[in-house]
Design a protein around this motif. Structure first.
Motif, mmCIF file in Angstrom:
data_model
loop_
_atom_site.group_PDB
_atom_site.id
_atom_site.type_symbol
_atom_site.label_atom_id
_atom_site.label_comp_id
_atom_site.label_asym_id
_atom_site.label_seq_id
_atom_site.Cartn_x
_atom_site.Cartn_y
_atom_site.Cartn_z
ATOM 1 N N THR A 1 0.863 -1.172 0.000
ATOM 2 C CA THR A 1 0.000 0.000 0.000
ATOM 3 C C THR A 1 0.906 1.230 0.000
ATOM 4 N N THR A 2 0.287 2.378 0.112
ATOM 5 C CA THR A 2 1.094 3.604 0.114
ATOM 6 C C THR A 2 1.951 3.688 1.367
ATOM 7 N N ARG A 3 1.628 2.877 2.366
ATOM 8 C CA ARG A 3 2.376 2.979 3.627
ATOM 9 C C ARG A 3 3.205 1.732 3.930
ATOM 10 N N ALA B 1 -3.382 -5.085 5.281
ATOM 11 C CA ALA B 1 -4.055 -4.638 6.496
ATOM 12 C C ALA B 1 -4.495 -3.189 6.311
ATOM 13 N N GLU B 2 -5.675 -2.895 6.828
ATOM 14 C CA GLU B 2 -6.195 -1.548 6.643
ATOM 15 C C GLU B 2 -5.346 -0.551 7.419
ATOM 16 N N PRO B 3 -4.782 0.433 6.745
ATOM 17 C CA PRO B 3 -3.963 1.395 7.476
ATOM 18 C C PRO B 3 -4.855 2.273 8.356
ATOM 19 N N VAL B 4 -4.424 2.475 9.563
ATOM 20 C CA VAL B 4 -5.192 3.297 10.494
ATOM 21 C C VAL B 4 -4.666 4.722 10.424
ATOM 22 N N VAL B 5 -5.558 5.662 10.196
ATOM 23 C CA VAL B 5 -5.148 7.066 10.148
ATOM 24 C C VAL B 5 -5.608 7.721 11.443
ATOM 25 N N ARG B 6 -4.623 8.179 12.225
ATOM 26 C CA ARG B 6 -4.981 8.742 13.527
ATOM 27 C C ARG B 6 -4.855 10.263 13.553
ATOM 28 N N TYR B 7 -3.856 10.771 12.858
ATOM 29 C CA TYR B 7 -3.536 12.197 13.027
ATOM 30 C C TYR B 7 -3.907 13.043 11.812
#
Lengths: 110, 284
Positions: B191-193, B262-268
């Motif tokens: 993914t992008t991350r 895995a779904e990337p978690v975006v927190r910030y």
């Protein structure tokens, strides 16, 4: 004969009780072993040369072990501990070798 | 050199010779009285004690060495066991996560398919997930295989035939540049991350260690293989394959299935308010 017996008893005692060496003294154990080996080989050769002397052996053994340990201790304090131990091992190793060669000449006449 | 000669010629303690000479000189007046005999017996006992100490010293040193080796081996085994346990635990959690995610997706689909607007949203979500890499996809593409050189007999070039993280990065970049839409390395979807990096001797993709050979599956246009082989990276690796025996092959695949990441978690990070809409998202 008695000497060999004493050595054997010492080895058995060490194996049976395997005393723990204090952590502070552990770096000096290998060097003490090499110095002791040197003294024992020197004594064996002196015995075969017929010039063995009890007092000289006792004093040289204790002094060799202590001096070897002291050199390593000094080296540790000056930051050249491993280099100095290498030096001690090299010198004592050469001595052990030439003593072993002399013993061999005595035993096999070759 | 005189030092070396000195060491070899005076291998035996000089004290022995001197003591012998002294004894020889003293032997002329050969009188051994009771006191001297007792002192001789005492020194003989001392010799025995010293030799006993030497024996203890040798045995202690030998036992300590063996015990340390055993301890190191035990520690190593314990660490390996811990790593295996944690990996199994992590795999188990990953499985659980996948199951829960599938449940969430199906529940979401059920809820969305109830209305016409929901169905449109569902299609949009599927599209976005495909792009983001959080949706398993299939299609035609290429499989690039990278492997360490088999023949490491020449020590000068042996290290040049090893695959590093930067090799995988270069191939992945070139594949994306050649039009690939979805890529997975040894089953780890990018993914992008996703980080491709090296830790110790292992290459980690998305923080999971991979073992060679490295299979890089890429779904893309029909001419992906030729485009990729014509890129600078493609020609370079083809060259290295011939020169260093690097394992490098590019095969067209009719049908590739890539798993979801895995779904990337975006927190910030928060999305900017849409400039088109007059109403900012966060206004009360």
């Amino acid at each position: 004969m008695i000497a060999a017996l004493a050595l054997a008893i010492g080895v058995v005692l060490g194996v049976v009780f395997h005393p723990t060496v204090p952590v502070g003294l552990q770096p000096y154990l290998p060097i003490a072993v090499v110095a002791a080996l040197d003294a024992v080989f020197g004594a064996l050769r002196a015995m075969l040369d017929g010039i063995f002397d009890d007092k000289v052996f006792v004093v040289s053994f204790i002094a060799n072990v202590l001096v070897a340990a002291l050199i390593v201790f000094l080296g540790d304090q000056l930051g050249v501990g491993s280099q100095l131990s290498t030096g001690v091992v090299v010198v004592l190793g050469i001595r052990i070798f030439s003593n072993a060669a002399a013993i061999r000449r005595h035993l096999f006449r070759a | 050199m005189s030092l070396l000669i000195d060491v070899t010629t005076h291998a035996i303690d000089e004290g022995y010779e001197r003591a012998a000479a002294r004894r020889k000189a003293a032997s002329s007046e050969h009188v051994i009285d009771e006191r001297e005999r007792r002192s001789r017996r005492a020194t003989a006992l001392l010799v025995g004690i010293v030799l006993g100490v030497a024996g203890v010293l040798f045995a202690t040193s030998a036992v300590a060495t063996h015990r340390n080796a055993d301890a190191a081996k035990r520690d190593r085994q314990e660490l390996v066991k811990q790593i295996n346990d944690r990996t199994a635990q992590s795999d188990q959690l990953q499985k659980q996560l996948d199951e829960l995610r599938a449940k969430v997706t199906s529940a979401r689909d059920v809820a969305l398919s109830a209305s016409g607007r929901g169905s449109a949203l569902q299609r949009e979500i599927a599209e976005l997930e495909t792009v983001a890499g959080t949706q398993a996809v299939e299609g035609s593409g290429v499989e690039v295989t990278l492997d360490n050189a088999k023949d490491a007999s020449n020590p000068d070039t042996a290290s040049l035939g090893v695959i590093y993280d930067r090799d995988i990065q270069a191939v992945v970049d070139a594949l994306f540049a050649s039009g690939a839409e979805a890529i997975a390395v040894n089953g780890e979807r990018l993914t992008t991350r996703t980080a491709i990096r090296e830790a110790g001797d292992a290459i980690l993709v998305d923080y999971r260690p991979l073992a060679p050979p490295y299979h890089i599956d890429a779904i893309g246009p029909p001419d992906l293989k030729t485009t990729f082989l014509e890129t600078q990276t493609g020609t370079l690796y083809e060259n290295w394959r011939q020169v260093y025996g690097l394992g490098f092959s590019v095969d067209s695949r009719e049908r590739l299935t890539l798993p979801s990441a895995a779904e990337p978690v975006v927190r910030y990070a928060e999305p900017l308010p849409d400039p088109q809409s007059s109403q900012p998202l966060e206004s009360p």
